[in-house]
Design an enzyme around this catalytic site. Structure first.
Site, short mmCIF file in Angstrom:
data_model
loop_
_atom_site.label_atom_id
_atom_site.label_comp_id
_atom_site.label_asym_id
_atom_site.label_seq_id
_atom_site.Cartn_x
_atom_site.Cartn_y
_atom_site.Cartn_z
N ASP A 108 -0.49 -2.05 -13.45
CA ASP A 108 -1.49 -1.23 -14.15
C ASP A 108 -1.44 0.21 -13.65
O ASP A 108 -1.64 1.16 -14.41
CB ASP A 108 -2.91 -1.79 -13.95
CG ASP A 108 -3.28 -2.84 -14.99
OD1 ASP A 108 -2.37 -3.57 -15.45
OD2 ASP A 108 -4.46 -2.93 -15.36
N ASP A 133 0.84 -1.20 0.00
CA ASP A 133 0.00 0.00 0.00
C ASP A 133 0.88 1.26 0.00
O ASP A 133 0.63 2.21 -0.74
CB ASP A 133 -1.00 0.01 1.17
CG ASP A 133 -0.39 -0.44 2.50
OD1 ASP A 133 0.80 -0.81 2.53
OD2 ASP A 133 -1.11 -0.39 3.51
MG MG Z 1 -4.39 -6.91 -15.32
#
Ligand code: MG
Ligand code: NAI
Length: 327
Positions: free
Chosen positions: A228, A200
């Site tokens: 991503d 995190d």
């Molecule tokens: Mg993915």
């Protein structure tokens, strides 16, 4: 020696960007034999199966596989294909290129994501109407195999000092505890420097200052999500390549999907798939050709022509030809 390359374009823009990458590979005049096979929504509609047995067998026997993308059936296609090549690591470079409007132009990261287990091991249950559960699997053997690969990876390139282990062992003490300890032990044995970051905290830190990271070794889900996120930092999904590497074979694919909003228009950005093909060249030992393709793509991204996702008005074909001319 002839290398057999399985080519699986899949659905949507997979049908546009995969042939573009094959055109680039063909321009290099290497002794490749391309064998095309079906997978995805379209073949499922025809035959009832998203991944026909002959496609699986082709990927399991070819020297390397180039995959485009599959639509709604993506999980039924890509998970077994990764298994067909016995892939234990997913390599996802996230690099900002000159001339591209990136949120963080200084980003230059490589994720080495565990590719077989964690929460993607497939152990989910619906116990009652109210309760569903998921079993997270982490093994010492898979963590060790990933760590050994990571140590070789940083040793082979002169520009990597070591790697960051990204985990959440403060909460998932058993599973990520085992992951962290195993990866750290292997790195120590190999004299590779590591640091540790909670996943995190990594998400925040990589947005604020991506330059503090270089090679990132992480469990399956964390690698999926954080890479991503890094795609967002470098200017979008159209630019991110990936490699699924196993002991003997490997599968190369763009990180993006079938892009139904632009499929069929001939304007998909072929860069991610062509860079994936450049990673394939390196994997097969064609280092010079790999560098040439990387440079031709980078030069084209910087100087154009560009597809509409990067603010240009060129077609997939225009960009592909421009890359081939620069080779
Ligand atoms: Mg993915
Ligand atoms: P997506 O990656 O297909 O598209 C997201 C956005 O990025 C869209 O606006 C699209 O136009 C744009 N984009 C993606 N690649 C591009 C390229 N090369 N050039 C220009 N623009 C590009 O993700 P989305 O929309 O979430 O998923 C669409 C379908 O793809 C779904 O059916 C999903 O299941 C599938 N998918 C398959 C994957 C695979 O086969 N490995 C991976 C991700 C999604």
């Amino acid at each position: 020696m002839t290398h057999e390359i399985a080519v699986i374009p899949g659905d949507g823009i997979g049908q546009e960007v995969t042939p573009a990458a094959v055109d680039v590979l063909e321009a290099l005049e290497i002794d490749f034999e391309f064998v095309e096979a079906d997978a995805g929504d379209a073949v499922k509609e025809e035959t009832g199966e998203a991944l026909p047995a002959e496609t699986y067998e082709l990927a399991a026997s070819a020297d390397a596989t180039l995959f485009g993308a599959a639509g709604e059936t993506a999980a039924d296609v890509i998970l077994p294909l990764r298994e067909a090549v016995d892939s234990f690591v997913n390599i996802r470079p996230a690099k900002a290129y000159p001339g591209i409007d990136a949120v963080r132009p200084e980003t230059d990261l490589v994720f080495l994501r565990e590719n077989t287990e964690g929460v993607y091991a497939g152990h989910e249950d619906r116990l009652t109407q109210d309760v569903s559960t998921l079993t997270r699997v982490v093994t010492e053997s898979a963590s060790e195999q990933l760590a050994e690969f990571a140590c070789d990876y940083v040793a082979e390139a002169d520009d990597h000092d070591g790697f960051s282990i990204v985990h959440k062992a403060n909460v998932m003490r058993e599973t990520d505890g085992l992951f962290r300890d195993t990866v750290k032990d292997v790195a120590d044995e190999n004299g590779v420097e590591t640091d540790e970051v909670l996943m995190d905290a990594f998400a925040t830190r990589v947005c604020l200052d991506p330059e503090q990271f270089d090679v990132v070794v992480c469990p399956n889900l964390a690698g999926d999500v954080l890479s991503d996120l890094a795609a967002g930092l470098v200017g979008g999904l159209g630019l991110l390549p990936s490699a699924n590497v196993g002991p003997e074979r490997a599968l190369f694919e763009p990180v993006h999907g079938t892009a139904p909003d632009i499929a069929g228009e001939g304007v998909a950005n072929p860069a991610a798939t062509i860079i994936s093909a450049a990673m394939m060249l390196e994997h097969l030992g064609y280092d010079e050709e790999s560098v040439a393709v990387h440079e031709a793509v980078e030069d084209t991204l910087e100087n154009g022509p560009r597809t509409p996702d990067l603010g240009g008005d060129a077609s997939t074909e225009d960009v592909t030809q421009a890359i081939i001319e620069r080779l």
